[in-house]
Scaffold this motif. Structure first.
Motif, PDB file in Angstrom:
ATOM      1  N   LYS A 123       0.632  -8.704 -12.336  1.00  0.00           N
ATOM      2  CA  LYS A 123       0.780  -9.847 -11.433  1.00  0.00           C
ATOM      3  C   LYS A 123      -0.176  -9.721 -10.235  1.00  0.00           C
ATOM      4  N   ASP A 124      -0.226  -8.491  -9.662  1.00  0.00           N
ATOM      5  CA  ASP A 124      -1.083  -8.286  -8.490  1.00  0.00           C
ATOM      6  C   ASP A 124      -2.563  -8.435  -8.816  1.00  0.00           C
ATOM      7  N   CYS A 125      -2.912  -8.170 -10.078  1.00  0.00           N
ATOM      8  CA  CYS A 125      -4.325  -8.311 -10.471  1.00  0.00           C
ATOM      9  C   CYS A 125      -4.751  -9.775 -10.502  1.00  0.00           C
ATOM     10  N   GLU A 126      -3.791 -10.691 -10.391  1.00  0.00           N
ATOM     11  CA  GLU A 126      -4.129 -12.121 -10.367  1.00  0.00           C
ATOM     12  C   GLU A 126      -3.788 -12.744  -9.016  1.00  0.00           C
ATOM     13  N   ASP A 127      -3.511 -11.884  -8.032  1.00  0.00           N
ATOM     14  CA  ASP A 127      -3.177 -12.356  -6.680  1.00  0.00           C
ATOM     15  C   ASP A 127      -4.392 -13.054  -6.065  1.00  0.00           C
ATOM     16  N   PRO A 128      -4.168 -14.123  -5.277  1.00  0.00           N
ATOM     17  CA  PRO A 128      -5.323 -14.795  -4.659  1.00  0.00           C
ATOM     18  C   PRO A 128      -6.060 -13.905  -3.656  1.00  0.00           C
ATOM     19  N   ASN A 129      -5.385 -12.885  -3.098  1.00  0.00           N
ATOM     20  CA  ASN A 129      -6.035 -12.025  -2.107  1.00  0.00           C
ATOM     21  C   ASN A 129      -6.834 -10.925  -2.827  1.00  0.00           C
ATOM     22  N   PRO A 130      -8.163 -10.879  -2.653  1.00  0.00           N
ATOM     23  CA  PRO A 130      -8.970  -9.868  -3.362  1.00  0.00           C
ATOM     24  C   PRO A 130      -8.582  -8.439  -2.974  1.00  0.00           C
ATOM     25  N   LEU A 131      -8.103  -8.222  -1.758  1.00  0.00           N
ATOM     26  CA  LEU A 131      -7.704  -6.878  -1.334  1.00  0.00           C
ATOM     27  C   LEU A 131      -6.542  -6.369  -2.188  1.00  0.00           C
ATOM     28  N   ILE A 132      -5.591  -7.291  -2.477  1.00  0.00           N
ATOM     29  CA  ILE A 132      -4.435  -6.901  -3.302  1.00  0.00           C
ATOM     30  C   ILE A 132      -4.868  -6.667  -4.744  1.00  0.00           C
ATOM     31  N   ARG A 133      -5.779  -7.511  -5.238  1.00  0.00           N
ATOM     32  CA  ARG A 133      -6.283  -7.308  -6.605  1.00  0.00           C
ATOM     33  C   ARG A 133      -6.964  -5.935  -6.716  1.00  0.00           C
ATOM     34  N   ALA A 134      -7.793  -5.605  -5.716  1.00  0.00           N
ATOM     35  CA  ALA A 134      -8.506  -4.322  -5.738  1.00  0.00           C
ATOM     36  C   ALA A 134      -7.524  -3.149  -5.603  1.00  0.00           C
ATOM     37  N   LEU A 135      -6.513  -3.347  -4.745  1.00  0.00           N
ATOM     38  CA  LEU A 135      -5.514  -2.297  -4.538  1.00  0.00           C
ATOM     39  C   LEU A 135      -4.768  -2.004  -5.843  1.00  0.00           C
ATOM     40  N   ALA A 136      -4.437  -3.063  -6.552  1.00  0.00           N
ATOM     41  CA  ALA A 136      -3.709  -2.906  -7.815  1.00  0.00           C
ATOM     42  C   ALA A 136      -4.544  -2.143  -8.842  1.00  0.00           C
ATOM     43  N   LYS A 188     -16.281  -3.735  -7.923  1.00  0.00           N
ATOM     44  CA  LYS A 188     -16.731  -2.357  -7.663  1.00  0.00           C
ATOM     45  C   LYS A 188     -15.564  -1.369  -7.804  1.00  0.00           C
ATOM     46  N   THR A 189     -14.367  -1.817  -7.409  1.00  0.00           N
ATOM     47  CA  THR A 189     -13.190  -0.946  -7.555  1.00  0.00           C
ATOM     48  C   THR A 189     -12.842  -0.771  -9.035  1.00  0.00           C
ATOM     49  N   ALA A 190     -12.968  -1.871  -9.804  1.00  0.00           N
ATOM     50  CA  ALA A 190     -12.654  -1.823 -11.237  1.00  0.00           C
ATOM     51  C   ALA A 190     -13.630  -0.900 -11.983  1.00  0.00           C
ATOM     52  N   ALA A 191     -14.897  -0.874 -11.524  1.00  0.00           N
ATOM     53  CA  ALA A 191     -15.906  -0.024 -12.181  1.00  0.00           C
ATOM     54  C   ALA A 191     -15.494   1.446 -12.110  1.00  0.00           C
ATOM     55  N   VAL A 192     -15.024   1.879 -10.936  1.00  0.00           N
ATOM     56  CA  VAL A 192     -14.593   3.273 -10.773  1.00  0.00           C
ATOM     57  C   VAL A 192     -13.340   3.539 -11.602  1.00  0.00           C
ATOM     58  N   CYS A 193     -12.490   2.505 -11.721  1.00  0.00           N
ATOM     59  CA  CYS A 193     -11.246   2.639 -12.489  1.00  0.00           C
ATOM     60  C   CYS A 193     -11.548   2.943 -13.966  1.00  0.00           C
ATOM     61  N   LYS A 250       0.840  -1.213   0.000  1.00  0.00           N
ATOM     62  CA  LYS A 250       0.000   0.000   0.000  1.00  0.00           C
ATOM     63  C   LYS A 250       0.871   1.257   0.000  1.00  0.00           C
ATOM     64  N   LEU A 251       1.926   1.229   0.814  1.00  0.00           N
ATOM     65  CA  LEU A 251       2.812   2.390   0.903  1.00  0.00           C
ATOM     66  C   LEU A 251       3.506   2.667  -0.431  1.00  0.00           C
ATOM     67  N   VAL A 252       3.976   1.598  -1.056  1.00  0.00           N
ATOM     68  CA  VAL A 252       4.663   1.739  -2.353  1.00  0.00           C
ATOM     69  C   VAL A 252       3.690   2.290  -3.403  1.00  0.00           C
ATOM     70  N   TYR A 253       2.458   1.773  -3.382  1.00  0.00           N
ATOM     71  CA  TYR A 253       1.447   2.255  -4.340  1.00  0.00           C
ATOM     72  C   TYR A 253       1.140   3.738  -4.119  1.00  0.00           C
ATOM     73  N   LEU A 254       1.127   4.168  -2.860  1.00  0.00           N
ATOM     74  CA  LEU A 254       0.931   5.588  -2.558  1.00  0.00           C
ATOM     75  C   LEU A 254       2.022   6.436  -3.210  1.00  0.00           C
ATOM     76  N   TYR A 255       3.253   5.984  -3.048  1.00  0.00           N
ATOM     77  CA  TYR A 255       4.418   6.677  -3.612  1.00  0.00           C
ATOM     78  C   TYR A 255       4.289   6.739  -5.143  1.00  0.00           C
ATOM     79  N   LEU A 256       3.905   5.600  -5.712  1.00  0.00           N
ATOM     80  CA  LEU A 256       3.764   5.506  -7.177  1.00  0.00           C
ATOM     81  C   LEU A 256       2.757   6.519  -7.723  1.00  0.00           C
ATOM     82  N   MET A 257       1.595   6.588  -7.058  1.00  0.00           N
ATOM     83  CA  MET A 257       0.543   7.508  -7.517  1.00  0.00           C
ATOM     84  C   MET A 257       1.055   8.944  -7.546  1.00  0.00           C
ATOM     85  N   ASN A 258       1.878   9.276  -6.558  1.00  0.00           N
ATOM     86  CA  ASN A 258       2.325  10.662  -6.436  1.00  0.00           C
ATOM     87  C   ASN A 258       3.388  11.038  -7.466  1.00  0.00           C
TER      88      ASN A 258
END
Length: 964
Positions: free
Chosen positions: A110-123, A156-161, A84-92
């Protein structure tokens, strides 16, 4: 920035809340170098600490973009907090380092295929926030997978994307088919996915108003209403806003939607409540007013609006601004809730002023005593602005509720006795308006007002007092002394006071000429010779010339009877009000301005309108009933309070829009609605029967001629329709020749000649504009004063090219009949103002009433017979038509060209009798019997009408049509 700051707050739950401050306090030299070393450390804990320090530095504004590659390397981790921290840095920093950002693409995939849905949504969320064109195309495939993910949180996250990606590269989103996928998500089983899909599609549709992305139909609406009950409050707002853009097919569907939206009114979130109110206000337009559910809905709308007023002041203000709009559209919703708008001692001033405004709008005979007691109390407050508004409110109550006028005047006199300067001045301003509304009723208070002359120092109050002295000079013994005292400092006064003083002294002179000759000469000299103000000079010259050339005319002009002023002159214009009702709960409803007035940028702003009320309960009346439509059901109209000169001087380049019923053939109708609610029938007090007022025949197809009848001749009107006589073929409508309306010598070189005609069901004003001046004329505009049939321009005056000296140009102005109504003398008189780059010019002309005969003016035979008998004999007018050398068939044919329809013809002892009907644009029917003797050029015309005032004009049309 806001998004990653929010995520930073969210991340703090993973670390020690007591020790995070240490990341912000590093002051060692070579900080970037040290952080670089720590980021490349093999120890996971040390790496995480380093990323936190980087984010902390970034948060306080330090530039840590040099660490971009090192931070991106930290993405390859299973630790959710670190990711999450790295993604924050990336966005900025992705924008400033686009080439480096490409390095992160593989990790996203790769993260979009992670088994954890939170990581997929974060990506997928981070992908949408990285606004770099170079990498958007690499993100399409992962986004496509996430849109069809098995987990609703990811979907729902992908819809906003999709909406975010569309903002960066709209063409790419369309080419990849993401919009279709987004539409499919509206049918998703999870309500939050549905809400986000609706939000994304609405966002995209706003920037592309003509794309028709949200193709709403009953099936889609049903899905949205099902999701409405289960999604979060912000999801509900998205869905309700989307529902507000839907137009139901009929009143049943409208009622069904209202029933399912009503429970949202009890929601704790005020935004949800206002969005629900917006939907209900819009769909109520479709419900018949006599429906039981309509009354129930009105009762249900009041409690949630009242509840909003118990919130904190800022929310109260937003609620009050929205309530102000609702009350203007439907005052009946809150008519029993007056007490909640009473001001509390600790309300901020902005809430107090808004409450005061709504109190006046809700004031009625039933609650006026309560309201006045409150207002009198407010007038003793310490806040000057609030006290001023309270005093004005008392005056508005007097004008709005006639029964309370006496009590209001008494209250104002009590306030004047307080001798508080600003209270006295406001009271005098509103008493002037009360005099305008109720002439010759409360003038006994003038003596009290004159006692306070010396304390007046505000221009508006001084002007009001001067108007009172001038208007009632004959009742004030020392009127000349009072006005002379103002004249001493004439050049120091504001323009408003100078103009009023000039008019008042001219009025005084016309009432007391022998005593005030010096005074009037003095003021005219000051206004014309010593003033630089063009308005003042012009008015001074007008009065000077009037008084020197024709004092009788001057008296008629200056001392003319003034129209009564009306209440609620500050109502929002009806078309704008409709648009603002469609924006309840948004900034537009707080500013009381349409979004186009304050939203900048390339986005197209759609102008929203309320649907027409399909079941408004206004049915066509039979000739026997003739009842006028109920005026109270019409929305309150904005009624101008100026006299003729005021009306015409306020010349707008774009005519005012309307909410009246539009003529079918023209989408350009302008002008205000029929203020009397019943066309000329209510104006003249007659019971007209037939169709309701304002039924225009603009788009109607002319009725075919009646078939021939053959039957034996016998007497009496009863067998009229059993008797024969053919009717000739229809000719074209009669158009009078052009007449000179405005001579060049009266209009600084502009000459206007013209005529009126009716072509293809549309009334037209056909003009020739000639420039006889030495300069070019441009910027033409036109406006009509109120008139007997509500004639108003249906669009701007189209003079597209400048008119050079000695050049003439033809102009055709389409007219409609939905403007304000006022009985004129003669009935067909029209007062016109024409504006160009030189000045505003006024003239009056008379239109042939035949141009107001509509195409569906042919009465059924039985109805004609019944109506003729039903109209009293005293309403019949007989006229002689001399020197008409036409046979009856030619007469019938010629008249039918002007929409005067022959119902039947009979011949008795060599005399032809034609029975005819015609209908005016405002629903007045006129019936006629025309008798023609063979070989005799003189005809007899008998006219019957429930409004006999129109008969003379109708006969003039008969003469004009048949003799030309």
């Amino acid at each position: 920035m806001q998004e990653w700051a929010n995520q930073l707050c969210e991340n703090r739950q993973f670390g020690s809340k007591m020790t995070d401050s240490k990341y912000f306090t590093t002051t060692k030299k070579g900080e970037i170098f040290e952080l670089k070393a720590e980021l490349n450390s093999d120890k996971k804990e040390k790496k995480k600490e380093a990323v936190k320090k980087v984010i902390a530095s970034m948060t306080v504004g330090k530039d840590v973009s040099a660490l971009f590659p090192d931070v991106v390397n930290c993405m390859q981790t299973d630790n959710l907090e670190l990711k999450k921290l790295v993604y924050l840095y990336l966005m900025n920093y992705a924008k400033s380092q686009p080439d480096m950002a490409i390095m992160a693409v593989n990790t996203f995939v790769k993260d979009c295929e992670d088994p954890n849905p939170l990581i997929r949504a974060l990506a997928v969320r981070t992908m949408g926030c990285i606004r770099v064109d170079k990498i958007t195309e690499y993100l399409c495939e992962p986004l496509r997978k996430c849109l069809k993910d098995e987990d609703p949180y990811v979907r729902k996250t992908a819809a906003v994307c999709v909406a975010k990606l569309h903002d960066i590269n709209a063409q790419l989103v369309e080419d990849q088919g993401f919009l279709d996928t987004l539409k499919d998500l509206i049918s998703d089983s999870n309500p939050m996915v549905v809400a986000n899909a609706v939000a994304a599609l609405s966002e995209i549709a706003e920037s592309h108003p003509n794309s028709n992305l949200l193709d709403l139909n009953p099936q889609t609406i049903n899905k949205l209403l099902t999701a409405l009950n289960e999604c979060t409050e912000w999801g509900q707002i998205f869905i309700l806003d989307c529902l507000a853009n839907y137009t139901p097919r009929d009143d049943r569907e409208s009622q069904s939607i209202c029933e399912r939206v009503t429970p949202r009114l009890s929601h704790a979130n005020s935004a949800v409540v206002l969005s629900a109110v917006k939907v209900l206000m819009k769909f109520m337009e479709m419900l018949p007013k006599d429906l039981d559910y309509y009354g129930t809905l009105l009762k249900k709308l009041a409690p949630p609006l009242v509840t909003l007023l118990s919130a904190e002041p800022e929310l109260q203000y937003v609620a009050l601004r929205n309530i102000n709009l609702i009350v203007q559209r439907r005052p009946e919703i809150l008519k029993h809730e007056m007490k909640v708008f009473f001001v509390k001692y600790n309300d901020p001033i902005y809430v107090k002023l808004e409450k005061l405004d709504i109190m006046i709008r809700l004031a009625s005979q039933a609650n006026i005593a309560q309201v006045l007691a409150e207002l009198k109390e407010y007038a003793t407050e310490v806040d000057v602005d609030f006290v001023r508004k309270a005093v004005r409110a008392i005056g508005r109550c007097a004008i709005k509720v006639e029964q309370s006028a006496e009590r209001c005047v008494s209250t104002l006199l009590d306030l004047i006795q307080t001798k508080v300067n600003y209270v006295v001045q406001e009271a005098i301003v509103v008493i002037k308006d009360i005099f305008r509304k109720y002439p010759n009723k409360y003038e006994s208070v003038i003596a009290t007002l004159c006692e306070n002359l010396d304390s007046l120092d505000e221009p508006e109050a001084r002007a009001a007092m001067i108007w009172i002295v001038g208007e009632y000079a004959e009742r004030i013994d020392n009127a000349d002394e009072l006005l002379e005292s103002f004249l001493e400092g004439f050049h120091d006064e504001s323009t408003q006071v100078q103009l009023q003083l000039l008019t008042a002294i001219v009025k005084l002179f016309l009432k007391k000429p022998t005593e005030t000759q010096e005074l009037v000469q003095q003021v005219l000299s000051l206004a014309t010779q010593d003033s630089d103000n063009p308005d003042l000079r012009d008015r001074g010259y007008i009065y000077w010339r009037l008084l020197s050339t024709d004092p009788v005319a001057a008296k008629e002009v200056v001392l003319a009877e003034k129209p009564l002023i009306s209440e609620e002159t500050d109502l929002i214009e009806p078309t704008l009000l409709e648009e603002l009702i469609c924006h309840i709960g948004t900034l537009a409803s707080v500013y009381h301005k349409p979004p186009s007035a304050f939203v900048e940028g390339s986005r197209g702003v759609q102008h929203k309108r309320l649907p027409g009320s399909a079941g408004s309960g206004e049915s066509v009346e039979s000739p026997d009933t003739g009842s006028a439509p109920v005026a109270s059901e019409a929305p309150p109209a904005v009624i101008p309070s100026q006299d003729l000169l005021g009306d015409l001087l306020n010349l707008d380049l774009t005519p005012t829009s309307t909410t009246g019923p539009p003529p079918p053939s023209s989408g350009l109708q302008m002008g205000a609605m029929d203020l009397l609610g019943g066309g000329l029938d209510s104006l003249l007090g007659g019971d007209l029967g037939g169709s309701p007022a304002m039924t225009s025949g603009f788009g109607a197809t002319p009725t075919a001629g009646p078939p021939s009848f053959t039957a034996p001749v016998s007497g009496g009107l009863d067998d009229l329709f059993d008797l024969g006589g053919g009717v000739g073929m229809q000719m074209g409508a009669y158009v009078p020749p052009k007449m000179l309306w405005l001579p060049a010598m009266k209009a600084k070189g502009l000459e206007i000649s013209g005529t009126f005609g009716r072509r293809a069901g549309v009334v037209q004003m056909e003009m020739t504009l000639t420039n006889k001046a030495m300069s070019v004329m441009t910027d033409f505009a036109i406006q009509f004063n109120r008139n007997s049939f509500g004639l108003a321009p249906a669009g701007p005056l189209q003079v597209l090219t400048p008119v050079s000296p000695n050049q003439s140009i033809e102009a055709v102005l389409p007219l409609n009949t939905v403007g304000p109504v006022m009985k004129m003398e003669p009935l067909n008189n029209l007062q016109v103002a024409v504006k160009n780059n030189i000045d505003v010019f006024y003239f009056s002309c008379q239109y042939p009433i035949s141009m107001l005969f509509v195409e569906d003016g042919k009465m059924e035979r039985q109805v004609f017979l019944a109506t003729w008998k039903d109209i009293p004999n005293e309403n019949e007018s007989k006229y002689q038509l001399n020197d008409c050398h036409l046979n009856s068939d030619a007469v019938s044919s010629k008249l039918q060209g002007s929409n005067i329809f022959t119902i039947a013809k009979r011949t008795v002892e060599g005399q032809d009798m034609l029975y005819q009907s015609m209908k005016l644009t405002n629903g007045i029917w006129v019936l006629a019997e025309l008798r023609a003797q063979a070989g005799n050029p003189n005809y007899t015309v008998s006219l019957r009408c429930r409004a006999p005032e129109v008969s003379q004009c109708v006969f003039q049309s008969y003469e004009a049509v048949l003799k030309n």
